[in-house]
Design a protein around this motif. Structure first.
Motif, PDB file in Angstrom:
ATOM      1  N   GLN A  85       0.848  -1.200   0.000  1.00  0.00           N
ATOM      2  CA  GLN A  85       0.000   0.000   0.000  1.00  0.00           C
ATOM      3  C   GLN A  85       0.881   1.245   0.000  1.00  0.00           C
ATOM      4  OE1 GLN A  85      -3.556   0.213   2.346  1.00  0.00           O
ATOM      5  NE2 GLN A  85      -3.539  -1.967   2.799  1.00  0.00           N
ATOM      6  N   PRO A  86       1.350   1.661  -1.173  1.00  0.00           N
ATOM      7  CA  PRO A  86       2.226   2.835  -1.253  1.00  0.00           C
ATOM      8  C   PRO A  86       1.541   4.073  -0.678  1.00  0.00           C
ATOM      9  CG  PRO A  86       2.193   1.635  -3.333  1.00  0.00           C
ATOM     10  CD  PRO A  86       1.121   1.045  -2.491  1.00  0.00           C
ATOM     11  N   GLY A  87       2.309   4.856   0.045  1.00  0.00           N
ATOM     12  CA  GLY A  87       1.780   6.083   0.631  1.00  0.00           C
ATOM     13  C   GLY A  87       1.274   5.928   2.047  1.00  0.00           C
ATOM     14  N   ARG A  88       0.984   4.686   2.450  1.00  0.00           N
ATOM     15  CA  ARG A  88       0.535   4.445   3.822  1.00  0.00           C
ATOM     16  C   ARG A  88       1.749   4.388   4.751  1.00  0.00           C
ATOM     17  NH1 ARG A  88      -2.452  -1.071   5.765  1.00  0.00           N
ATOM     18  NH2 ARG A  88      -0.439  -1.904   5.061  1.00  0.00           N
ATOM     19  N   ARG A  89       1.660   5.050   5.885  1.00  0.00           N
ATOM     20  CA  ARG A  89       2.758   5.039   6.844  1.00  0.00           C
ATOM     21  C   ARG A  89       2.768   3.734   7.637  1.00  0.00           C
ATOM     22  NH1 ARG A  89       1.737   9.899   5.335  1.00  0.00           N
ATOM     23  NH2 ARG A  89       3.211  11.632   5.645  1.00  0.00           N
ATOM     24  N   VAL A  90       3.960   3.313   7.987  1.00  0.00           N
ATOM     25  CA  VAL A  90       4.142   2.108   8.783  1.00  0.00           C
ATOM     26  C   VAL A  90       4.866   2.516  10.062  1.00  0.00           C
ATOM     27  CG1 VAL A  90       5.137  -0.194   8.888  1.00  0.00           C
ATOM     28  CG2 VAL A  90       4.244   0.669   6.713  1.00  0.00           C
ATOM     29  N   LEU A  91       4.274   2.182  11.194  1.00  0.00           N
ATOM     30  CA  LEU A  91       4.791   2.589  12.498  1.00  0.00           C
ATOM     31  C   LEU A  91       5.215   1.340  13.268  1.00  0.00           C
ATOM     32  CD1 LEU A  91       5.167   4.680  14.791  1.00  0.00           C
ATOM     33  CD2 LEU A  91       2.714   4.483  15.250  1.00  0.00           C
ATOM     34  N   VAL A  92       6.491   1.295  13.682  1.00  0.00           N
ATOM     35  CA  VAL A  92       7.031   0.114  14.362  1.00  0.00           C
ATOM     36  C   VAL A  92       7.556   0.530  15.728  1.00  0.00           C
ATOM     37  CG1 VAL A  92       8.598  -1.843  14.216  1.00  0.00           C
ATOM     38  CG2 VAL A  92       7.737  -0.788  12.104  1.00  0.00           C
ATOM     39  N   ASP A  93       6.930   0.012  16.769  1.00  0.00           N
ATOM     40  CA  ASP A  93       7.368   0.277  18.145  1.00  0.00           C
ATOM     41  C   ASP A  93       8.390  -0.789  18.518  1.00  0.00           C
ATOM     42  OD1 ASP A  93       7.694   0.938  20.771  1.00  0.00           O
ATOM     43  OD2 ASP A  93       5.617   0.614  21.379  1.00  0.00           O
ATOM     44  N   LEU A  94       9.656  -0.382  18.647  1.00  0.00           N
ATOM     45  CA  LEU A  94      10.737  -1.317  18.937  1.00  0.00           C
ATOM     46  C   LEU A  94      10.929  -1.431  20.447  1.00  0.00           C
ATOM     47  CD1 LEU A  94      13.303  -0.127  16.248  1.00  0.00           C
ATOM     48  CD2 LEU A  94      11.865  -2.182  16.155  1.00  0.00           C
ATOM     49  N   ALA A  95      10.717  -2.606  20.960  1.00  0.00           N
ATOM     50  CA  ALA A  95      10.920  -2.825  22.387  1.00  0.00           C
ATOM     51  C   ALA A  95      12.409  -2.757  22.713  1.00  0.00           C
ATOM     52  CB  ALA A  95      10.360  -4.187  22.793  1.00  0.00           C
ATOM     53  N   ALA A  96      12.731  -2.586  23.998  1.00  0.00           N
ATOM     54  CA  ALA A  96      14.126  -2.601  24.430  1.00  0.00           C
ATOM     55  C   ALA A  96      14.774  -3.922  24.049  1.00  0.00           C
ATOM     56  CB  ALA A  96      14.201  -2.385  25.935  1.00  0.00           C
ATOM     57  N   GLN A  97      16.063  -3.856  23.705  1.00  0.00           N
ATOM     58  CA  GLN A  97      16.865  -5.031  23.362  1.00  0.00           C
ATOM     59  C   GLN A  97      16.432  -5.692  22.053  1.00  0.00           C
ATOM     60  OE1 GLN A  97      19.477  -5.309  25.365  1.00  0.00           O
ATOM     61  NE2 GLN A  97      18.568  -3.669  26.589  1.00  0.00           N
ATOM     62  N   THR A  98      15.795  -4.935  21.161  1.00  0.00           N
ATOM     63  CA  THR A  98      15.444  -5.494  19.854  1.00  0.00           C
ATOM     64  C   THR A  98      16.350  -4.958  18.749  1.00  0.00           C
ATOM     65  OG1 THR A  98      13.784  -3.747  19.503  1.00  0.00           O
ATOM     66  CG2 THR A  98      13.015  -5.836  20.446  1.00  0.00           C
ATOM     67  N   HIS A  99      17.306  -4.085  19.100  1.00  0.00           N
ATOM     68  CA  HIS A  99      18.138  -3.454  18.077  1.00  0.00           C
ATOM     69  C   HIS A  99      18.968  -4.488  17.319  1.00  0.00           C
ATOM     70  CE1 HIS A  99      20.486  -0.276  16.159  1.00  0.00           C
ATOM     71  NE2 HIS A  99      21.570  -0.976  16.448  1.00  0.00           N
ATOM     72  N   GLU A 100      19.649  -5.377  18.035  1.00  0.00           N
ATOM     73  CA  GLU A 100      20.537  -6.339  17.371  1.00  0.00           C
ATOM     74  C   GLU A 100      19.785  -7.291  16.448  1.00  0.00           C
ATOM     75  OE1 GLU A 100      23.721  -6.166  17.064  1.00  0.00           O
ATOM     76  OE2 GLU A 100      23.674  -4.361  18.309  1.00  0.00           O
ATOM     77  N   PRO A 101      18.669  -7.913  16.893  1.00  0.00           N
ATOM     78  CA  PRO A 101      17.938  -8.762  15.939  1.00  0.00           C
ATOM     79  C   PRO A 101      17.374  -7.985  14.754  1.00  0.00           C
ATOM     80  CG  PRO A 101      16.779  -8.620  18.046  1.00  0.00           C
ATOM     81  CD  PRO A 101      18.133  -8.047  18.255  1.00  0.00           C
ATOM     82  N   LEU A 102      17.011  -6.723  14.984  1.00  0.00           N
ATOM     83  CA  LEU A 102      16.513  -5.902  13.883  1.00  0.00           C
ATOM     84  C   LEU A 102      17.628  -5.654  12.868  1.00  0.00           C
ATOM     85  CD1 LEU A 102      14.084  -4.029  12.878  1.00  0.00           C
ATOM     86  CD2 LEU A 102      15.408  -2.172  13.894  1.00  0.00           C
TER      87      LEU A 102
END
Length: 241
Positions: A85-102
């Motif tokens: 869906q081009p133009g639709r925003r995607v919002l991702v709430d990253l929990a603590a300690q998720t940086h490395e797997p991301l």
């Protein structure tokens, strides 16, 4: 005779709300952005990476789905929903300690290369308190991604308004040189936050619902919330979400 017109594809923004450190207010920023998108009638979909008490699933369940950071197929949904869906925003709430797997998922899946080819913009919201840890984590973030992400630094006054450590560190100037926007989020009064959270209320409900279905904010508490939201929306406008 009609002249053919080149159609420019719509840009889709993926908003990653992070900061890695727990307790800096990432979920509050995610909720704020969700409410901002709703109020400004900007279509969006949310993803929540917190296994136990995700804020988007709790306060904006109609707009959110879970996305466990250690499962590639779950994270894949983020990109696929943006492309679908081009133009639709995607919002991702990253929990603590998720940086490395991301980061591992992004590297092994070629996410940034695909984003460049697909017209996706990844905007990383680095939520910070006034402590040293947030500055060190910002340095790591900039070392890792450099110019490949867009950044918004969120100086959250949750625990204080003195960000002199950040200002003296050199990382603020470095981030701005990479194109980062810097915004400041005022502290919302504790009693207001507690009443909203106790009823799992959206900011809209807290601001507008005064009956038994609402969180029970008093007249002046609703006024403080309205003023906080007005200031916060003004700061979000600086980041052009």
């Amino acid at each position: 005779m009609e002249v053919p017109v080149l159609q420019t594809p719509q840009t889709t923004k993926i908003h990653l709300i992070g900061g890695e450190k727990g307790g800096v207010g990432k979920s509050m920023v995610s909720r704020l952005l969700a409410q901002h998108f709703i109020d400004s009638q900007q279509p969006f979909v949310g993803y929540d990476t917190d296994r136990s008490h995700g804020a988007l699933m709790r306060f904006y369940a109609d707009f959110a789905s879970p996305a466990l950071a250690d499962r590639y197929e779950a994270l894949d949904q983020i990109i696929e929903s943006a492309v679908d869906q081009p133009g639709r925003r995607v919002l991702v709430d990253l929990a603590a300690q998720t940086h490395e797997p991301l980061v591992r998922w992004m590297d092994e899946s070629g996410v940034l290369d695909m984003a460049d080819l697909s017209g996706l913009v990844l905007q990383y919201w680095h939520v910070m308190d006034s402590g040293r840890d947030s500055v060190d984590l910002l340095e790591r973030l900039l070392d890792r991604f450099g110019l490949r992400l867009r950044y918004t630094l969120v100086c959250n006054e949750l625990r204080g308004d003195d960000f002199s450590l950040l200002e003296r560190s050199g990382q603020l100037e470095r981030a701005v040189a990479l194109g980062a926007k810097v915004i400041r989020l005022r502290r919302l009064h504790d009693a207001v936050v507690q009443k909203i959270d106790a009823r799992n209320a959206s900011f809209w409900a807290a601001r507008n619902v005064t009956g038994p279905e609402g969180p029970g904010l008093g007249l002046m508490e609703r006024q403080r919330l309205k003023m906080w939201l007005t200031h916060a929306y003004g700061e979000l406008a600086k980041a052009e979400p």
